[in-house]
Design an enzyme around this catalytic site. Sequence first.
Site, PDB file in Angstrom:
ATOM      1  N   ASP A  85     -38.252 -14.842  -4.982  1.00 50.31           N
ATOM      2  CA  ASP A  85     -38.237 -14.121  -3.714  1.00 50.31           C
ATOM      3  C   ASP A  85     -38.987 -12.797  -3.861  1.00 50.31           C
ATOM      4  OD1 ASP A  85     -37.516 -13.747  -1.053  1.00 50.31           O
ATOM      5  OD2 ASP A  85     -35.590 -12.813  -1.545  1.00 50.31           O
ATOM      6  N   HIS A 180     -33.535  -6.519   6.254  1.00 48.19           N
ATOM      7  CA  HIS A 180     -32.734  -6.758   5.062  1.00 48.19           C
ATOM      8  C   HIS A 180     -31.503  -5.856   5.108  1.00 48.19           C
ATOM      9  CE1 HIS A 180     -36.727  -8.071   3.156  1.00 48.19           C
ATOM     10  NE2 HIS A 180     -35.972  -9.142   3.224  1.00 48.19           N
ATOM     11  N   GLY A 181     -30.388  -6.371   4.608  1.00 48.39           N
ATOM     12  CA  GLY A 181     -29.169  -5.574   4.597  1.00 48.39           C
ATOM     13  C   GLY A 181     -28.400  -5.710   5.898  1.00 48.39           C
ATOM     14  N   ASN A 230     -33.164 -17.078   5.080  1.00 52.16           N
ATOM     15  CA  ASN A 230     -32.715 -16.369   3.884  1.00 52.16           C
ATOM     16  C   ASN A 230     -31.416 -15.612   4.131  1.00 52.16           C
ATOM     17  OD1 ASN A 230     -35.209 -17.272   3.075  1.00 52.16           O
ATOM     18  ND2 ASN A 230     -35.972 -15.276   2.441  1.00 52.16           N
ATOM     19  N   ASN A 232     -28.506 -13.265   2.040  1.00 56.92           N
ATOM     20  CA  ASN A 232     -28.072 -12.566   0.834  1.00 56.92           C
ATOM     21  C   ASN A 232     -26.927 -11.612   1.150  1.00 56.92           C
ATOM     22  OD1 ASN A 232     -27.974 -11.748  -1.848  1.00 56.92           O
ATOM     23  ND2 ASN A 232     -29.603 -10.242  -1.623  1.00 56.92           N
TER      24      ASN A 232
END
EC number: 4.1.2.29
Length: 292
Positions: A85, A180-181, A230, A232
């Site tokens: 990634d 992201h996050g 994706n 995470n």
Amino acid sequence: MAFVSMKELLQEAKEHHYAIGQFNINGLQWTKAILEAAEEERSPVIAAASDRLIDYLGGFKTVSAMVAALIEEMSISVPVVLHLDHGKSPERCKQAIDAGFSSVMIDGSHSPIDENIAMTKEVVSYAGVRNVSVEAEVGTVGGMEDGLIGGVQYADIGECERIVKETGIDALAAALGSVHGKYQGEPNLGFKEMEEISRVTDIPLVLHGASGIPADQIARTIRLGHAKININTECMVAWTEKTRSIFKDNPDLYEPRAYMTPGISAVKETVKHKMREFGSSGKAVCTQKIEI
């Protein structure tokens, strides 16, 4: 079972309107949870290691050997992609490929499009003869993940068309409002742009920063060509919240297995939930294997 390229998996997913989840690994137990979830859901899965965590995880060869050994020891029978990634350079992508990774992302999104295309072409040339799939990115996904910090920069439709036609990539991450996050407020995805990019590129799209996006919006991104999603942050939050609750109730606990196991179980349940949400449960298919 050897790793597989994600090319055929994503083409199949795009054609049948579901998506395959990429779940980032943060260690052996974390990887085990992802693989268990995939096997129980009969779902193909993309296990990813962020380039910014490779050294923390022990290096490319360590990551590849660890995941391969778990697949064998756990008798995993569903397709597993081992993906790099946010590869920082063509050289790093080549190291991952040489170590046995079956898929890589070259992230040239912070460079001008001509440089991005040049880097991507170099990776595609190296990966193609080794049956390794390649993902590229145009535009900038905002937020912070594994040390990656940046603001949102929407993908240019013309640049998306160029990078696909000029490089021969297998999947495209076009930044269209995801971050992201954790999201601060509601996600604001560019669905109109998404539809146009899907039309002009006609390859599987990748949604980065999908943690926290409502299920109805996820479903819409899939209808508009996203075949790889994706995740995470949601897994990290599930692990952290569960682990904190264990210590709150048992402040004197010191045995790692006692406090890690519930957290890892929370990760597994999160992964299973996402596989169902993405429609990949029950979609395990045979595809080309990459021997390591």
